[in-house]
Design an enzyme around this catalytic site. Structure first.
Site, PDB file in Angstrom:
ATOM      1  N   ASP A  91       0.489  -1.211   0.483  1.00  0.00           N
ATOM      2  CA  ASP A  91      -0.331   0.207  -0.531  1.00  0.00           C
ATOM      3  C   ASP A  91       0.622   0.968  -0.023  1.00  0.00           C
ATOM      4  O   ASP A  91       2.143   1.169   0.303  1.00  0.00           O
ATOM      5  CB  ASP A  91      -0.817   0.261   0.659  1.00  0.00           C
ATOM      6  N   HIS A  92       0.460   2.314  -0.127  1.00  0.00           N
ATOM      7  CA  HIS A  92       1.240   3.544   0.116  1.00  0.00           C
ATOM      8  C   HIS A  92       2.158   3.848   1.293  1.00  0.00           C
ATOM      9  O   HIS A  92       3.402   4.438   1.111  1.00  0.00           O
ATOM     10  CB  HIS A  92      -0.024   4.665   0.678  1.00  0.00           C
ATOM     11  N   GLY A 123      -2.640  -6.592   7.906  1.00  0.00           N
ATOM     12  CA  GLY A 123      -3.566  -6.060   7.520  1.00  0.00           C
ATOM     13  C   GLY A 123      -2.957  -6.486   5.416  1.00  0.00           C
ATOM     14  O   GLY A 123      -4.367  -7.750   5.151  1.00  0.00           O
ATOM     15  N   HIS A 152       9.088 -25.695   6.667  1.00  0.00           N
ATOM     16  CA  HIS A 152       7.893 -26.185   7.215  1.00  0.00           C
ATOM     17  C   HIS A 152       6.289 -25.609   6.716  1.00  0.00           C
ATOM     18  O   HIS A 152       5.106 -26.539   6.599  1.00  0.00           O
ATOM     19  CB  HIS A 152       7.590 -26.416   8.773  1.00  0.00           C
ATOM     20  N   ASN A 153       5.887 -24.395   6.369  1.00  0.00           N
ATOM     21  CA  ASN A 153       5.076 -24.355   5.903  1.00  0.00           C
ATOM     22  C   ASN A 153       4.624 -23.923   4.473  1.00  0.00           C
ATOM     23  O   ASN A 153       3.371 -23.597   3.703  1.00  0.00           O
ATOM     24  CB  ASN A 153       3.834 -23.032   6.798  1.00  0.00           C
ATOM     25  N   HIS A 182       5.927 -32.150   7.178  1.00  0.00           N
ATOM     26  CA  HIS A 182       5.053 -31.312   7.174  1.00  0.00           C
ATOM     27  C   HIS A 182       3.983 -30.489   5.448  1.00  0.00           C
ATOM     28  O   HIS A 182       3.211 -29.820   5.725  1.00  0.00           O
ATOM     29  CB  HIS A 182       6.395 -29.870   6.483  1.00  0.00           C
ATOM     30  N   CYS A 197       2.902  -3.719   4.052  1.00  0.00           N
ATOM     31  CA  CYS A 197       1.909  -2.364   4.336  1.00  0.00           C
ATOM     32  C   CYS A 197       2.126  -2.181   5.861  1.00  0.00           C
ATOM     33  O   CYS A 197       3.829  -2.537   6.087  1.00  0.00           O
ATOM     34  CB  CYS A 197       1.266  -2.870   4.605  1.00  0.00           C
ATOM     35  N   GLY A 198       1.650  -1.039   6.160  1.00  0.00           N
ATOM     36  CA  GLY A 198       2.390  -0.968   7.595  1.00  0.00           C
ATOM     37  C   GLY A 198       2.542  -1.999   8.956  1.00  0.00           C
ATOM     38  O   GLY A 198       4.204  -1.156   8.669  1.00  0.00           O
ATOM     39  N   THR A 199       1.591  -2.918   9.055  1.00  0.00           N
ATOM     40  CA  THR A 199       2.118  -3.109  10.044  1.00  0.00           C
ATOM     41  C   THR A 199       2.492  -4.944   8.981  1.00  0.00           C
ATOM     42  O   THR A 199       3.214  -6.044   9.672  1.00  0.00           O
ATOM     43  CB  THR A 199       0.677  -3.846  10.629  1.00  0.00           C
TER      44      THR A 199
END
Ligand code: RB5
Length: 149
Positions: A12-13, A74, A102-103, A137, A69-71
């Protein structure tokens, strides 16, 4: 055109500059960076950008996706709504390596307000260098994918 070395990037921005830095960085590692923007700083909506990157991974056009994004949270939530996507948010290199081993994660999300540039690049390197271990896995990843219905 092979998808095996193509990595889509989106944000995002909040994370345009770091996204572009990561795109340039992975190109020096031999990856083809498919940077789908945005490029202008107007406020935008992270679900749209998370979905756009996820579609390119889910379709097979790109091997991996890196979104910001910021965190990182989201845009990760949005990407994980697309069938076939396994995306984790990472703020450390151990997690970045493990979500591949593993994932079998096919997307990585980073929060630009959480980690600095140097750590972000190390996280990206750890993610892209790691290999899925398969075995027990694989059974668990199949269980995750089965939840999509
Ligand atoms: C935008 O201000 C911010 O909400 C977004 O970048 C992200 O942190 C959301 O998860």
């Amino acid at each position: 055109m092979s998808a095996s070395n193509r990595v889509v990037l989106s944000s995002d921005h909040a994370a345009i500059e770091l996204r572009q830095t990561i795109a340039a960085h992975i190109a020096t590692r031999g990856w083809v960076a498919v940077d789908i923007g945005p490029t202008t700083p107007e406020s935008t909506h992270y679900p749209h950008h998370g979905e756009a990157a996820a579609r390119l991974v889910a379709s097979g056009d790109c091997r991996f996706g890196i979104i910001l994004c910021g965190t990182g949270q989201g845009i990760m939530m949005a990407a994980n709504k697309v069938k076939g996507i396994r995306c984790g948010v990472c703020a450390d290199t151990f997690s970045a390596r493990m979500i591949r081993q593993h994932n079998d994660a096919n997307m990585l999300s980073i929060g630009v307000r959480v980690v600095g540039e140097g750590l972000a690049l190390d996280i990206v390197d750890a993610f892209l260098a790691a290999q899925f271990e398969g075995g027990r896995h694989a059974t668990r990843v199949e269980m995750i994918d089965a939840l999509e219905g």
